[in-house]
Design an enzyme around this catalytic site. Structure first.
Site, short mmCIF file in Angstrom:
data_model
loop_
_atom_site.label_atom_id
_atom_site.label_comp_id
_atom_site.label_asym_id
_atom_site.label_seq_id
_atom_site.Cartn_x
_atom_site.Cartn_y
_atom_site.Cartn_z
N ARG A 51 3.87 17.06 -40.20
CA ARG A 51 3.61 18.36 -39.60
C ARG A 51 2.69 19.23 -40.47
O ARG A 51 1.85 19.96 -39.96
CB ARG A 51 4.95 19.06 -39.42
CG ARG A 51 5.00 19.99 -38.26
CD ARG A 51 6.40 20.47 -38.01
NE ARG A 51 7.28 20.16 -39.16
CZ ARG A 51 8.59 20.31 -39.14
NH1 ARG A 51 9.18 20.74 -38.07
NH2 ARG A 51 9.33 20.03 -40.20
N LYS A 148 16.44 3.48 -40.37
CA LYS A 148 17.80 3.85 -40.04
C LYS A 148 18.00 5.34 -40.33
O LYS A 148 17.21 5.89 -41.10
CB LYS A 148 18.80 2.99 -40.80
CG LYS A 148 18.92 3.32 -42.29
CD LYS A 148 19.99 2.51 -42.94
CE LYS A 148 21.30 3.24 -42.97
NZ LYS A 148 21.72 3.72 -44.29
N ASP A 177 16.34 -2.79 -41.65
CA ASP A 177 17.54 -2.75 -42.48
C ASP A 177 17.06 -3.30 -43.80
O ASP A 177 16.85 -4.52 -43.93
CB ASP A 177 18.66 -3.62 -41.90
CG ASP A 177 19.92 -3.48 -42.74
OD1 ASP A 177 19.80 -3.55 -43.97
OD2 ASP A 177 21.00 -3.29 -42.18
N HIS A 178 16.85 -2.42 -44.77
CA HIS A 178 16.11 -2.90 -45.96
C HIS A 178 16.88 -3.98 -46.72
O HIS A 178 16.29 -4.70 -47.52
CB HIS A 178 15.69 -1.73 -46.85
CG HIS A 178 16.79 -1.16 -47.69
ND1 HIS A 178 17.72 -0.29 -47.20
CD2 HIS A 178 17.12 -1.36 -48.99
CE1 HIS A 178 18.56 0.04 -48.17
NE2 HIS A 178 18.22 -0.60 -49.27
N LYS A 182 15.75 -7.84 -49.11
CA LYS A 182 16.08 -8.15 -50.51
C LYS A 182 15.96 -9.64 -50.73
O LYS A 182 16.40 -10.44 -49.90
CB LYS A 182 17.50 -7.67 -50.84
CG LYS A 182 17.62 -6.15 -50.91
CD LYS A 182 19.01 -5.74 -51.33
CE LYS A 182 19.22 -4.26 -51.18
NZ LYS A 182 18.85 -3.47 -52.34
N GLU A 216 28.33 1.47 -55.73
CA GLU A 216 27.26 2.29 -56.31
C GLU A 216 27.87 3.36 -57.22
O GLU A 216 28.86 3.97 -56.84
CB GLU A 216 26.46 2.98 -55.21
CG GLU A 216 25.76 2.02 -54.28
CD GLU A 216 25.05 2.74 -53.14
OE1 GLU A 216 23.82 2.72 -53.13
OE2 GLU A 216 25.73 3.33 -52.29
N HIS A 240 24.10 -2.55 -43.29
CA HIS A 240 23.84 -3.45 -44.43
C HIS A 240 24.93 -4.52 -44.60
O HIS A 240 24.63 -5.70 -44.71
CB HIS A 240 23.71 -2.64 -45.73
CG HIS A 240 22.67 -1.56 -45.69
ND1 HIS A 240 21.50 -1.68 -44.99
CD2 HIS A 240 22.62 -0.33 -46.26
CE1 HIS A 240 20.78 -0.57 -45.15
NE2 HIS A 240 21.45 0.26 -45.91
N LYS A 331 30.72 5.00 -53.04
CA LYS A 331 29.90 5.78 -53.97
C LYS A 331 30.78 6.15 -55.17
O LYS A 331 32.00 6.21 -55.06
CB LYS A 331 29.44 7.09 -53.32
CG LYS A 331 28.69 6.89 -52.01
CD LYS A 331 27.27 6.49 -52.24
CE LYS A 331 26.47 6.45 -50.96
NZ LYS A 331 25.29 5.62 -51.06
C1 BG6 Z 1 20.83 3.23 -47.85
C2 BG6 Z 1 22.03 4.13 -47.77
O1 BG6 Z 1 20.54 2.70 -46.59
O2 BG6 Z 1 21.11 2.17 -48.77
C3 BG6 Z 1 22.37 4.68 -49.12
O3 BG6 Z 1 21.74 5.20 -46.87
C4 BG6 Z 1 22.55 3.56 -50.14
O4 BG6 Z 1 23.55 5.48 -49.08
C5 BG6 Z 1 21.36 2.61 -50.10
O5 BG6 Z 1 22.66 4.14 -51.42
C6 BG6 Z 1 21.59 1.39 -50.95
O6 BG6 Z 1 20.40 0.64 -51.01
P1 BG6 Z 1 19.93 -0.09 -52.34
O7 BG6 Z 1 18.73 -0.84 -51.95
O8 BG6 Z 1 19.71 0.96 -53.35
O9 BG6 Z 1 21.09 -0.99 -52.71
#
Ligand code: BG6
Length: 484
Positions: A51, A148, A177-178, A182, A216, A240, A331
């Site tokens: 924007r 996402k 979905d990253h 990996k 995490e 994930h 977390k």
């Molecule tokens: C994200 C979540 O999709 O993935 C986060 O929204 C999370 O909460 C993260 O911390 C974890 O991804 P990675 O690649 O850091 O393990």
């Protein structure tokens, strides 16, 4: 080991949300690293769109800042960054109005791969998709990438799918979905389907249970307003952890092809049993001397959102009927650890006394840290003192086994962005897959909401609430340690 980098076809990648956090932290640095590796051709371009009214030079300054902040020092030098910036430009667009679209149409070329990346709030997906079509910018083989969260439940996911499909076809849509990008996650498929060793044992006859952990140490400060409407179940499990479960549990596809693979994942999701209340534990982290509690981080004193969840999941099919999958994620846990542990059964009969140290085998796929695969086997302890047994790892840490290629593991986004340009949807979620995952998750969340369920509290730096331990102990099993 020589790494092969094959340049992709020239492209225009239009990044909506180009001034946002994800663009700076992940998308732009990942594209730069592919540029550095020689994979992004000189004719390819990144067109930032957002924007704010910015000139090309102002946008290039944002790009430089992102690279300086998020690319390691050894991988950046002024000359390379200048060349990369030379391939970047910017256009201000109004997602809901008409501003900027004619200019974008002038910029995007017709004779290259066109990819449109929506790194924006999902509420804008439909409108952006419609504008790209209405202005004749996207065509039938353009690609659309969406981030996402893809909905917050089945109904909203269906609506998003519908909105996107009004303008694009499923074969054009790349839902990220990253975790699928990996390296070790892809290795799970290689280990299962490129070796004869594991597949014959990969079933309820030999596998006692599977545990998937994504722990995490960080909290949710800074993104509490998003997270508080999401929680660990929506943020991590529906996407994930579900993907990790699917790749572990699915049948071998007939071909390594996007739809064959996604058909198999979908069958797993559809075979998941509904989860009963006694099989889920929710937690929320407490304050400690140093850090605030979850509700304080989320700026919602009455929050009942979970920052931790553990579940026992059953799969009703021939392969897995009596093998539970235990999932946990949270977390502010004791350390960063993401792994899939496949724990085998005891030998049917042991000729050694159990006290002599015989342990069941386990295969651990480590996503992070120290990406690798570890097979625990029992051997005899050296020495003349009788048949004492011990369990040792057959450890394949990629950094050790593969030399420089093994330690230089690309970020998931590097692989995924290049796959978009190559037109390969294998590592992206299909619309029906996302909907099936929500259909399974929704009743769990609805039950919490109906009952006003409150999460158990857990100490920061711990392994989650004690109740999560009991979830395993009552089955005579235990979670793997989170210690180093
Ligand atoms: C994200 C979540 O999709 O993935 C986060 O929204 C999370 O909460 C993260 O911390 C974890 O991804 P990675 O690649 O850091 O393990």
């Amino acid at each position: 080991m020589v790494s092969r980098t094959i340049p992709v076809d020239p492209f225009d990648l239009v990044l909506f949300g180009a001034t946002g956090d994800l663009a700076a932290r992940k998308i732009i640095p990942s594209l730069y690293r592919r540029f550095l590796a020689g994979q992004m051709p000189a004719e390819a371009r990144l067109i930032g769109a957002a924007r704010s009214e910015l000139s090309d030079d102002e946008f290039r300054k944002l790009v430089r800042d992102a690279l300086n902040a998020f690319v390691s020092e050894g991988k950046r030098d002024a000359e390379t960054i200048d060349r990369f910036c030379g391939q970047c430009s910017y256009v201000a667009v109004d997602a809901k109005g008409d501003g900027g679209w004619d200019r974008l149409k002038e910029l995007v070329r017709d004779d290259v791969v066109k990819a449109f990346y929506f790194s924006v709030a999902p509420s804008l997906f439909g409108s952006l998709a419609e504008k790209l079509r209405a202005h004749g910018i996207a065509c039938d083989d353009s690609r659309l990438v969406v981030e996402k969260p893809f909905g917050v439940d089945l109904e909203t996911a269906r609506k998003l799918n519908h909105d996107l499909e009004c303008a694009f076809e499923e074969h054009q849509i790349y839902r990220i979905d990253h975790f699928l990008g990996k390296e070790t996650v892809q290795n799970l498929m290689a280990v299962r389907f490129a070796n004869v060793l594991f597949e014959p044992l990969w079933n309820e006859r030999y596998i006692d249970h599977v545990q998937i952990t994504v722990a995490e140490p960080m909290g949710v400060a800074g993104r509490g307003s998003y997270y508080d409407t999401s929680g660990a179940m929506r943020d991590m499990v529906q996407n994930h952890l579900m993907q990790l479960l699917c790749l572990t549990a699915m049948e071998p596809p007939a071909h390594f092809d996007p739809d064959r693979l996604r058909d198999e994942k979908l069958k797993v999701i559809r075979a998941l049993d509904p989860v009963s209340a006694k099989d889920v534990v929710r937690g929320q982290y407490k304050a400690n001397g140093e850090n605030p509690s979850y509700p304080e981080d989320a700026e919602n004193a009455d929050s009942t959102t979970e920052s931790f969840v553990a579940l026992k999941v059953g799969i009703s099919n021939w392969r897995w009927k009596h093998t539970p999958f235990y999932l946990r994620t949270g977390k502010r846990m004791s350390r960063q650890l993401s792994e899939i542990a496949v724990v085998f059964k005891h030998t049917p009969h042991s000729i050694f006394d159990r006290e002599e140290g015989q342990e069941p085998n386990s295969l651990v796929i480590r996503l992070q840290p120290d990406e690798g695969i570890d097979l625990a086997v029992t051997i005899k302890e050296p020495g003349p003192g009788g048949m004492r047994l011990t369990t040792v790892p057959l450890d394949m840490t990629f950094a050790d086994a593969l030399g420089p290629t093994g330690s230089d593991i690309p970020d998931a986004y590097e692989r995924l962005i290049m796959d978009v340009i190559r037109g390969n949807q294998t590592l992206f979620m299909r619309g029906d897959e996302v909907e099936a995952a929500w259909a399974w998750t929704d009743p769990i969340i609805e039950r919490w909401e109906e009952k006003g369920d409150k999460p158990f509290q857990y100490a920061q730096g711990s392994t989650g609430p004690d109740e999560a331990m009991k979830l395993m102990h009552r089955d005579g099993r235990s979670w793997r340690s989170l210690e180093d």
